[in-house]
Write a protein that holds these residues in place. Structure first.
Motif, PDB file in Angstrom:
ATOM      1  N   SER A 443      50.464  43.187  20.456  1.00  0.00           N
ATOM      2  CA  SER A 443      51.368  44.380  20.016  1.00  0.00           C
ATOM      3  C   SER A 443      51.626  44.667  18.534  1.00  0.00           C
ATOM      4  CB  SER A 443      52.839  44.109  20.655  1.00  0.00           C
ATOM      5  OG  SER A 443      53.403  42.984  19.881  1.00  0.00           O
ATOM      6  N   LEU A 444      51.699  45.704  18.110  1.00  0.00           N
ATOM      7  CA  LEU A 444      51.508  45.852  16.650  1.00  0.00           C
ATOM      8  C   LEU A 444      53.047  45.196  15.904  1.00  0.00           C
ATOM      9  CD1 LEU A 444      50.011  47.311  14.534  1.00  0.00           C
ATOM     10  CD2 LEU A 444      51.639  49.115  14.392  1.00  0.00           C
ATOM     11  N   VAL A 445      53.948  45.081  16.678  1.00  0.00           N
ATOM     12  CA  VAL A 445      55.207  44.457  16.242  1.00  0.00           C
ATOM     13  C   VAL A 445      54.755  43.043  16.106  1.00  0.00           C
ATOM     14  CG1 VAL A 445      57.555  43.543  16.919  1.00  0.00           C
ATOM     15  CG2 VAL A 445      56.851  46.023  17.292  1.00  0.00           C
ATOM     16  N   ASP A 446      54.190  42.251  17.150  1.00  0.00           N
ATOM     17  CA  ASP A 446      53.867  40.935  16.953  1.00  0.00           C
ATOM     18  C   ASP A 446      52.795  40.792  15.638  1.00  0.00           C
ATOM     19  OD1 ASP A 446      55.317  40.072  18.807  1.00  0.00           O
ATOM     20  OD2 ASP A 446      54.043  40.185  20.473  1.00  0.00           O
ATOM     21  N   LEU A 447      51.730  41.553  15.537  1.00  0.00           N
ATOM     22  CA  LEU A 447      50.754  41.555  14.460  1.00  0.00           C
ATOM     23  C   LEU A 447      51.490  41.590  13.300  1.00  0.00           C
ATOM     24  CD1 LEU A 447      47.783  41.596  13.700  1.00  0.00           C
ATOM     25  CD2 LEU A 447      47.584  43.862  14.044  1.00  0.00           C
ATOM     26  N   SER A 448      52.446  42.553  13.121  1.00  0.00           N
ATOM     27  CA  SER A 448      52.830  42.936  11.755  1.00  0.00           C
ATOM     28  C   SER A 448      53.494  41.393  11.207  1.00  0.00           C
ATOM     29  CB  SER A 448      53.893  43.975  11.861  1.00  0.00           C
ATOM     30  OG  SER A 448      53.469  45.094  12.053  1.00  0.00           O
ATOM     31  N   SER A 450      52.796  38.321  12.591  1.00  0.00           N
ATOM     32  CA  SER A 450      51.356  37.368  12.465  1.00  0.00           C
ATOM     33  C   SER A 450      50.739  37.522  10.936  1.00  0.00           C
ATOM     34  CB  SER A 450      50.694  37.497  13.558  1.00  0.00           C
ATOM     35  OG  SER A 450      51.242  37.052  14.867  1.00  0.00           O
ATOM     36  N   ALA A 451      50.621  38.565  10.707  1.00  0.00           N
ATOM     37  CA  ALA A 451      49.858  38.925   9.349  1.00  0.00           C
ATOM     38  C   ALA A 451      50.527  38.777   8.288  1.00  0.00           C
ATOM     39  CB  ALA A 451      49.081  40.307   9.512  1.00  0.00           C
ATOM     40  N   GLY A 452      51.950  38.862   8.256  1.00  0.00           N
ATOM     41  CA  GLY A 452      52.856  38.574   7.105  1.00  0.00           C
ATOM     42  C   GLY A 452      53.191  39.716   6.718  1.00  0.00           C
ATOM     43  N   LEU A 453      53.339  40.930   7.203  1.00  0.00           N
ATOM     44  CA  LEU A 453      53.545  42.371   6.595  1.00  0.00           C
ATOM     45  C   LEU A 453      55.071  42.216   6.570  1.00  0.00           C
ATOM     46  CD1 LEU A 453      52.887  45.163   5.650  1.00  0.00           C
ATOM     47  CD2 LEU A 453      52.955  45.830   8.036  1.00  0.00           C
ATOM     48  N   LEU A 454      55.355  41.700   7.728  1.00  0.00           N
ATOM     49  CA  LEU A 454      57.138  41.753   7.833  1.00  0.00           C
ATOM     50  C   LEU A 454      57.632  40.358   8.208  1.00  0.00           C
ATOM     51  CD1 LEU A 454      57.303  45.140   9.623  1.00  0.00           C
ATOM     52  CD2 LEU A 454      58.351  44.763   7.155  1.00  0.00           C
ATOM     53  N   GLU A 455      58.722  39.937   8.029  1.00  0.00           N
ATOM     54  CA  GLU A 455      59.320  38.485   8.325  1.00  0.00           C
ATOM     55  C   GLU A 455      59.686  38.410   9.692  1.00  0.00           C
ATOM     56  OE1 GLU A 455      62.622  37.898   5.675  1.00  0.00           O
ATOM     57  OE2 GLU A 455      61.291  37.977   3.742  1.00  0.00           O
ATOM     58  N   SER A 456      59.952  39.610  10.517  1.00  0.00           N
ATOM     59  CA  SER A 456      60.621  39.253  11.853  1.00  0.00           C
ATOM     60  C   SER A 456      60.326  40.373  12.691  1.00  0.00           C
ATOM     61  CB  SER A 456      61.917  38.999  11.905  1.00  0.00           C
ATOM     62  OG  SER A 456      62.439  39.940  11.348  1.00  0.00           O
ATOM     63  N   LYS A 457      60.347  40.189  13.697  1.00  0.00           N
ATOM     64  CA  LYS A 457      59.891  41.060  14.899  1.00  0.00           C
ATOM     65  C   LYS A 457      61.054  42.235  14.845  1.00  0.00           C
ATOM     66  CE  LYS A 457      57.650  38.305  18.293  1.00  0.00           C
ATOM     67  NZ  LYS A 457      57.431  38.007  19.605  1.00  0.00           N
ATOM     68  N   ALA A 460      60.268  44.591  11.832  1.00  0.00           N
ATOM     69  CA  ALA A 460      59.205  45.443  12.410  1.00  0.00           C
ATOM     70  C   ALA A 460      59.552  46.665  13.459  1.00  0.00           C
ATOM     71  CB  ALA A 460      57.991  44.572  13.086  1.00  0.00           C
ATOM     72  N   ARG A 461      60.401  46.162  14.253  1.00  0.00           N
ATOM     73  CA  ARG A 461      60.947  47.262  15.218  1.00  0.00           C
ATOM     74  C   ARG A 461      61.863  48.151  14.515  1.00  0.00           C
ATOM     75  NH1 ARG A 461      62.267  42.414  18.586  1.00  0.00           N
ATOM     76  NH2 ARG A 461      60.821  42.280  20.084  1.00  0.00           N
ATOM     77  N   ARG A 462      62.812  47.737  13.432  1.00  0.00           N
ATOM     78  CA  ARG A 462      63.580  48.593  12.910  1.00  0.00           C
ATOM     79  C   ARG A 462      62.807  49.493  12.034  1.00  0.00           C
ATOM     80  NH1 ARG A 462      66.760  44.890  11.241  1.00  0.00           N
ATOM     81  NH2 ARG A 462      65.616  44.260   9.215  1.00  0.00           N
ATOM     82  N   LEU A 463      61.833  48.957  11.149  1.00  0.00           N
ATOM     83  CA  LEU A 463      60.640  49.915  10.595  1.00  0.00           C
ATOM     84  C   LEU A 463      60.088  50.945  11.463  1.00  0.00           C
ATOM     85  CD1 LEU A 463      59.621  50.337   7.528  1.00  0.00           C
ATOM     86  CD2 LEU A 463      58.020  48.739   8.056  1.00  0.00           C
ATOM     87  N   LEU A 464      59.692  50.301  12.588  1.00  0.00           N
ATOM     88  CA  LEU A 464      58.917  51.413  13.412  1.00  0.00           C
ATOM     89  C   LEU A 464      59.860  52.584  13.726  1.00  0.00           C
ATOM     90  CD1 LEU A 464      56.599  50.057  16.094  1.00  0.00           C
ATOM     91  CD2 LEU A 464      58.171  52.158  16.719  1.00  0.00           C
TER      92      LEU A 464
END
Length: 509
Positions: A443-448, A450-457, A460-464
């Motif tokens: 999932s893109l949330v998990d990838l974000s 894992s890749a270090g783009l965001l600190e937490s899921k 990531a959900r909030r930004l999405l």
């Protein structure tokens, strides 16, 4: 007298062109219409250089053999644009050893100028660009130019502007650096220069390898005065420091002075240019030439310095600083080079346009006026600066590459990304490597996360939900989005973006 009058009449047919040169029309003698003579775009300087035309007699359109004029006569009739005036108007003139250089720059085509580049790294950097620019102005104004690579002097190390002695370079490194710098100079000059007046690239090791110490001391050393050498600003500062100065470094000004002496005597070079920190080394050369070759007067040797290129905080650009702006595309991509100039502060952009580009000063003044008007589009001046400097250093292909990457990497852009474009920014943004099996169907949330783009899921959900999460510049609207095979660009990389600035390159291993 008749021949001179014919040439003068021919000169009256010169018309100004906005294409940075003069075109010759309606000559009463045989001459190619493609013949070009360089000229400044500044109308004030144009007026200075062509003012004498007003007193010349009218032209008669005669085509008989009795009205032939030689190339030399044409050159005598048409004054050179004054390169010293041009440099002064653009903020590129610091000091002159003699104001006579200003006079001969207009009236003589016997000016030959050189600038030195020590191969202390494999690529030149932004601090070296001013030397290339000033050489180019001389060349554009009809003078001969030489770029001298210091294959010999780099073995010593120039103490100018340095608080510590330069580290010694081994022979293999010097040779590698010399090749790299030679390639950079050749590439830039070939892209920008008139092929009928090419810049010559030389290496001072070609003559220094034959020089013996005793011969040098006898022929040159006896003319050098220790008191004068110590009084040079670059030497005084080092002698007053805790580290002091080695004898090796102390002799550097004599080595550079001898380079000027050699080029003056063997190549007809009569002008040396350099940054303001080179004043002591340059005057060491003019003094040697005067004492050794001109005890009773004769052709004068000149020195000209330009201000150092400084950042807003007053720090000099150089290779030792973090994030050096290299001129070689193998060290810094055209995209990153373009982005640097696109991001310069408003306080610097007009100054950079004057000293780093060949744009007409009237156009630069108009950009400056626009910046102060309501409704000014931010970064318009920076965009013009970035385009002009990138084109000069990297050519049209490099500029096209930079513009393509700039557009493609803009979140929401419709330009399709490719692997090369993403790799072009990989060193400039965070990156990571993940196995293909780890990424596919993730999932893109998990990838974000894992890749270090965001600190937490949750982040990531909030930004999405806010519409700020992008995969390969396409906005992700669904929290259920998973990485598919076709999302992996050329089967090699992914580009994740959080808003416009924060990016992560994911390499697929």
């Amino acid at each position: 007298m008749a021949a001179t009058a014919t040439a003068a009449a021919a000169a009256r047919t010169v018309l100004y062109s906005s294409q940075s040169h003069l075109k010759l029309f309606s000559f009463p003698f045989s001459i190619s219409l493609s013949t070009k003579l360089p000229i400044s775009l500044n109308p004030n300087l144009l007026k200075k250089n062509l003012i004498f035309f007003s007193s010349l007699p009218p032209v008669r359109c005669l085509h008989s053999p009795t009205h032939q004029a030689s190339t030399t006569q044409i050159q005598e009739a048409i004054r050179h644009p004054n390169v010293v005036d041009i440099l002064e108007e653009r903020g590129l003139l610091e000091s002159l050893t003699s104001d006579n250089l200003r006079s001969i720059s207009s009236t003589s085509n016997n000016v030959r100028v050189y600038c030195g580049f020590d191969p202390t790294a494999e690529s030149l950097h932004l601090g070296n660009l001013l030397g290339i620019i000033v050489l180019s102005w001389f060349q554009r104004c009809g003078h001969k130019a030489v770029a001298l690579i210091g294959g010999a002097t780099a073995r010593i190390g120039d103490p100018s502007g340095k608080s510590l002695e330069r580290p010694e370079l081994d022979v293999d490194t010097l040779e590698k650096n010399t090749i790299g710098i030679s390639n950079t100079l050749t590439r830039i000059f070939n892209m920008n220069m008139n092929l009928n007046n090419q810049v010559v690239i030389m290496n001072n090791y070609d003559w220094w390898k034959e020089v013996k110490l005793l011969d040098f001391l006898k022929q040159v050393g006896k003319y050098a005065r220790v008191g004068s050498m110590i009084s040079k600003e670059s030497v005084k500062k080092r002698l007053e420091s805790e580290q002091g100065m080695s004898y090796t470094e102390f002799t550097y000004q004599l080595l550079q002075g001898y380079d000027f002496l050699y080029l003056f005597e063997n190549e007809g070079v009569n002008v040396q240019i350099g940054g303001s920190d080179q004043w002591g080394n340059i005057t060491a050369g003019t003094e040697l030439i005067r004492k050794i070759l001109q005890p009773d007067g004769g052709t004068e040797a000149y020195g000209l310095t330009f201000p150092l290129l400084l950042k807003s905080d007053g720090i000099k650009f150089g290779k030792s600083e973090d994030g050096a702006i290299w001129l070689s595309p193998s060290f810094l991509s055209p995209y990153k080079f373009y982005q640097y100039f696109f991001s310069v502060p408003d306080a610097d952009v007009i100054r950079f346009l004057k000293i780093l580009t060949f744009l007409d000063l009237n156009e630069i003044d108009e950009l400056e006026r626009e910046m102060k008007k309501p409704g000014y589009v931010p970064n318009k001046a920076q965009r013009r600066l970035a385009e002009e400097v990138t084109r000069f250093v990297h050519g049209e292909d490099g500029l096209s590459e930079a513009l393509k990457a700039t557009e493609a990497l803009r979140p929401g852009a419709e330009t399709k990304l490719d692997w090369k474009t993403i790799e072009g920014i990989a060193e400039d943004v965070p990156s990571c490597s993940l196995a293909y099996d780890q990424v596919l169907n993730l999932s893109l949330v998990d990838l974000s996360v894992s890749a270090g783009l965001l600190e937490s899921k949750s982040a990531a959900r909030r930004l999405l939900k806010q519409g700020g999460l992008y995969l390969n510049n396409s906005r992700v609207d669904s929290e259920s989005k998973r990485v598919e095979a076709e999302d992996i660009v050329d089967g090699k990389v992914l580009l994740l973006s959080a808003g416009k600035k924060n990016k992560v390159v994911v390499r697929i291993s």
